[in-house]
Write a protein that holds these residues in place. Structure first.
Motif, PDB file in Angstrom:
ATOM      1  N   ASP A  60       0.886  -1.165   0.000  1.00 61.26           N
ATOM      2  CA  ASP A  60       0.000   0.000   0.000  1.00 61.26           C
ATOM      3  C   ASP A  60       0.919   1.209   0.000  1.00 61.26           C
ATOM      4  N   LEU A  61       0.838   2.016  -1.054  1.00 63.79           N
ATOM      5  CA  LEU A  61       1.822   3.069  -1.292  1.00 63.79           C
ATOM      6  C   LEU A  61       1.320   4.467  -0.966  1.00 63.79           C
ATOM      7  N   HIS A  62       0.235   4.567  -0.214  1.00 61.69           N
ATOM      8  CA  HIS A  62      -0.286   5.883   0.154  1.00 61.69           C
ATOM      9  C   HIS A  62      -1.010   5.757   1.483  1.00 61.69           C
ATOM     10  N   MET A  66       0.964   1.543  11.775  1.00 56.68           N
ATOM     11  CA  MET A  66       0.495   1.377  10.393  1.00 56.68           C
ATOM     12  C   MET A  66       1.193   0.187   9.742  1.00 56.68           C
ATOM     13  N   ALA A  67       2.493   0.021  10.001  1.00 51.59           N
ATOM     14  CA  ALA A  67       3.232  -1.098   9.418  1.00 51.59           C
ATOM     15  C   ALA A  67       2.712  -2.432   9.956  1.00 51.59           C
ATOM     16  N   ARG A  77      -2.549  -7.753   7.556  1.00 50.90           N
ATOM     17  CA  ARG A  77      -3.462  -7.925   6.424  1.00 50.90           C
ATOM     18  C   ARG A  77      -2.780  -8.568   5.224  1.00 50.90           C
ATOM     19  N   GLY A  78      -1.577  -9.090   5.435  1.00 50.84           N
ATOM     20  CA  GLY A  78      -0.902  -9.844   4.391  1.00 50.84           C
ATOM     21  C   GLY A  78      -0.029  -9.038   3.468  1.00 50.84           C
ATOM     22  N   GLN A  82      -8.418   1.731   8.473  1.00 46.03           N
ATOM     23  CA  GLN A  82      -8.779   2.142   7.118  1.00 46.03           C
ATOM     24  C   GLN A  82      -8.031   1.348   6.051  1.00 46.03           C
ATOM     25  N   LEU A  83      -7.058   0.553   6.437  1.00 43.60           N
ATOM     26  CA  LEU A  83      -6.445  -0.348   5.474  1.00 43.60           C
ATOM     27  C   LEU A  83      -7.462  -1.345   4.931  1.00 43.60           C
ATOM     28  N   ASP A  84      -8.551  -1.568   5.661  1.00 40.57           N
ATOM     29  CA  ASP A  84      -9.598  -2.482   5.209  1.00 40.57           C
ATOM     30  C   ASP A  84     -10.441  -1.897   4.077  1.00 40.57           C
TER      31      ASP A  84
END
Length: 576
Positions: free
Chosen positions: A341-343, A358-359, A365-366, A537-539
């Motif tokens: 995820d680049l943003h 965040m990391a 989440r894989g 919010q990564l989801d």
């Protein structure tokens, strides 16, 4: 006349033709052309100058001639003729729940009703109930629809608002004894960026128990319709939710029929007719014998027609049936294909998570890596980083890398503001020291096309800019995006190798599906990012995947699917 005005005029033509009762294929031809034109990356005038109007999907010689007339005169004679026959004020009646085109024509022909005010008066005076196939219940439903329109407007609901509500309701219905299948349908299942009403489907042997649960849901503000196999509730927000229940043996045709789109369904019925079959939500029927062909699964519908399964997001009659017939459906990207995820943002700017948080959330989440891209200084409302703070952030990036280990990539980047007056927020020597640079528009979005496009092109041409974030800057339902010359943007991105982002935040979904397809046609590479501001919010990534599906995106089109070596090679400098 610009593209948006031309699209709106074709949409009005389609609606007037539908009210008049014209052939559905004629109606759909105008509606499809309107949708295509609205999503074009190029100006109609430029396409016309090349003599390529008929190359626009859904535009043949007849519609091309009408586009030329609109471009030359700013009007359309055919629309004016229709407007003289069918008052354009009738179009506002189509916004009322319970009033389709046939009923609009009925109240106009029978009662002379020409606008919303006259319709409400007629309903309150009891004049609708005696019309053919109406009745007191229909009259009351129309009054409720008018009240809802006044209270909530007719604005469509963002995908990100409607989908969680639908899933919550389906979870409650799935718990009812005897329920074997549940699904969202309609434009929500096709993952359009905004939807009108929510359509839900259930397969169950006992519909009554399902309807009892549905109509008594705590979120049901009103129950304007309850029947044995179909009911409707409305929520306090004005969102309508329709539920249909059928036996499991009809599930495949039910799901296919109510997923749509209308244009896609028309094409399926045409294929069925050519094979001596008719098709509705219940089954196929052999025309000569009356024999029923049941489809317990949706794939059975396509198999019966000699087609491979067509994913819901593609069902817009944009070439998917032709591609299916020749074996050319794209192998759509899937969420597990993404490695990075680049943003995303951290608590250094306007995020609500540390870099390490965040990391860790990404690894859970894989994912195999992330880019921390906090805002730059000019976006003060988002606590943007100065050059000094950006350099200080590098220490926390280094600490997070040590904590995560060498098998997880953490890139130090920025989401740099493209300034309203032109130019970028950080000088080149600062950008050169970063692992990844995103440039984005947040301000000055209402500038004239040439000006705002020029700002974005300047960013694309900068050799240090790797990705353009959420290119138009839109916020669905809240803010229009910049009026960009998308064709110029795509050409520049393809030439420079600059990546364009599909922003997965459901408030953005930017690029949109039409722009994605055009970008791929000219050789632009894409990134699908969450723009996450907190770990949860990564989801949201599934919204970006769905939008990519609507744009016919494969894993090979997306840089997030690359290996670490490929990604770092593209960036042309080692991380850290």
């Amino acid at each position: 006349m610009n593209n948006q005005e031309a699209a709106e005029l074709f949409e009005r033509v389609a609606n007037l033709l539908e009210i008049r009762g014209d052939n559905i294929h004629r109606v759909l031809s105008y509606r499809r052309a309107a949708e295509t034109i609205a999503g074009l990356g190029r100006e109609l005038a430029a396409i016309r100058a090349e003599g390529s109007l008929t190359a626009i999907p859904g535009v043949g010689e007849t519609l091309a001639a009408k586009i030329e007339e609109m471009l030359d005169t700013g009007d359309l004679t055919f629309y004016q003729k229709l407007a003289a026959e069918i008052p354009p004020s009738l179009l506002e009646l189509l916004r009322v729940e319970g009033l389709g085109p046939k009923r609009v024509k009925l109240v106009y022909d029978s009662l002379g009703v020409k606008n919303l005010e006259e319709l409400e008066t007629a309903a309150k005076e009891g004049k609708l109930r005696d019309l053919p196939k109406m009745g007191a219940k229909s009259e009351e439903k129309i009054l409720q629809g008018i009240a809802a329109l006044k209270a909530h407007g007719d604005g469509r609901h963002p995908l990100g608002e409607a989908l969680p509500i639908a899933e919550e309701i389906l979870q409650a219905l799935a718990a009812v004894a005897g329920v074997t299948h549940t699904a969202v349908a309609g434009s929500l299942r096709r993952r359009r960026e905004t939807i009108g009403d929510v359509d839900l489907l259930v397969a169950a042997a006992d519909p009554a128990a399902v309807m009892d649960t549905f109509c008594s849901l705590p979120i049901a503000h009103d129950v304007p319709q309850r029947g044995p196999t179909k009911s409707r509730i409305t929520l306090a927000s004005g969102l309508g939710v329709d539920l249909r229940v059928l036996p499991a043996e009809n599930w495949g045709t039910l799901l296919s029929y109510f997923t749509g789109s209308m244009a896609h369904n028309v094409r399926l019925r045409e294929l069925a007719q050519k094979q001596g079959l008719s098709l509705n939500e219940y089954a196929f029927t052999v025309v000569e014998t009356g024999e029923k062909i049941l489809c317990p699964e949706e794939a059975d519908v396509y198999r019966t027609l000699g087609l491979p399964y067509i994913p819901p997001e593609l069902r817009e009659d944009r070439g998917e049936i032709e591609a299916a017939r020749r074996g050319g459906l794209p192998p759509l990207i899937q969420q597990p294909d993404l490695n990075f995820d680049l943003h995303m943002h951290s608590s250094w700017s306007d995020g609500r998570g540390s870099i390490l948080e965040m990391a860790r959330a990404a690894r859970a989440r894989g994912l195999r890596g992330i880019a921390i891209t906090d805002h730059s200084a000019s976006l003060g409302i988002a606590n943007g980083l100065s050059v000094e703070r950006l350099r200080a952030q590098a220490e926390e990036i280094a600490a997070a890398r040590r904590a995560m280990g060498s098998d997880f990539l953490i890139l130090h980047g920025t989401e740099m503001e493209i300034k309203a007056g032109g130019g970028l927020d950080f000088p080149d020597d600062v950008l050169a020291g970063l692992d990844l640079v995103i440039a984005s528009l947040h301000v000055g979005l209402s500038q004239p096309r040439s000006q705002v496009t020029g700002r974005l092109l300047e960013a694309i041409e900068n050799p240090h800019v790797d990705i353009i974030g959420h290119p138009t800057g839109r916020l669905l339902g809240r803010r229009f995006g910049a009026d960009l010359d998308m064709e110029a943007v795509f050409a520049a991105a393809a030439r420079t190798g600059t990546i364009l982002e599909i922003n997965a935040n459901p408030q953005r979904l930017d690029l949109n599906d039409s722009h994605i397809r055009r970008a791929l046609e000219v050789g632009v590479k894409l990134a699908i990012n969450t723009d996450a501001h907190e770990p949860g919010q990564l989801d949201l990534i599934h919204y970006g995947i769905a939008t990519a599906h609507r744009g016919w995106v494969t894993a090979g089109d997306v840089v997030n699917t690359w290996s670490q070596d490929q990604l770092l090679g593209w960036l042309k400098r080692p991380a850290g």
